[in-house]
Write an enzyme that holds these catalytic residues in place. Sequence first.
Site, short mmCIF file in Angstrom:
data_model
loop_
_atom_site.label_atom_id
_atom_site.label_comp_id
_atom_site.label_asym_id
_atom_site.label_seq_id
_atom_site.Cartn_x
_atom_site.Cartn_y
_atom_site.Cartn_z
CB CYS A 123 -0.98 -0.04 1.17
SG CYS A 123 -2.37 1.10 1.00
CG HIS A 124 0.06 4.95 1.47
ND1 HIS A 124 -1.24 4.52 1.67
CD2 HIS A 124 -0.02 6.03 0.64
CE1 HIS A 124 -2.07 5.32 1.02
NE2 HIS A 124 -1.36 6.24 0.38
CD GLU A 154 -3.26 8.84 -1.43
OE1 GLU A 154 -4.05 8.72 -0.45
OE2 GLU A 154 -2.14 8.31 -1.46
#
Length: 216
Positions: A123-124, A154
Amino acid sequence: MRIAIVLTSHGELGETGRSTGFYVSEAAEPWEILTSAGHEVEVVSVAGGVPPRDGENADDPVQRRFLDALGETRRVADLEPEEYDAVFFAGGHGAMWDFPGDPGIGRLTRGIHERGGVVAAVCHGPAALVDLELSDGKPLVAGRRVAAFTGSEEAAVGLTEVVPFPLAERLREQGVEHVPAADFTAQVVTDGRLVTGQNPASARGVAEEVARLLAG
């Protein structure tokens, strides 16, 4: 095998006044899979202590077991790379602020990768790979296939103007082939000993790939 799961210590969501942190399922599910596979898993964070968290589901038994076991974490800077066979960067929006350029993350990841270990992120979490150079000065991700939270995802959560940079675009600038799937569907990309996932739905698959690679 010994694995470090690294969590963000950043708890403020930009200038929104909202809190953030690590996304609990993205750490809890890999922790469960990798410990169940017989590996020794240590959970650490950028600043140490009790890291801020986001996306917690109190009804999820895996998350409850993980959080009950979490407690205080060591700083990632205090780890010795030669003591670990893999590193796993959990996501959560906080990672966008304190993962990129962190010297402890760089030292640990570079050391594990150059010793033949596995580097994983979801993910991030791939924000940890931004500007991360190997000993020869080349970006670790240059020329690699990578999944990460996408620009459209996002936008869907309304944070395009909040995060410090667009993750997928920044990775592409460093020579990455970003490999997206449909928004919020599981997407795991394995490129040698680098395993990345697009979003929370990908956390389990990334951990399973790490376990497969560690099994040889």
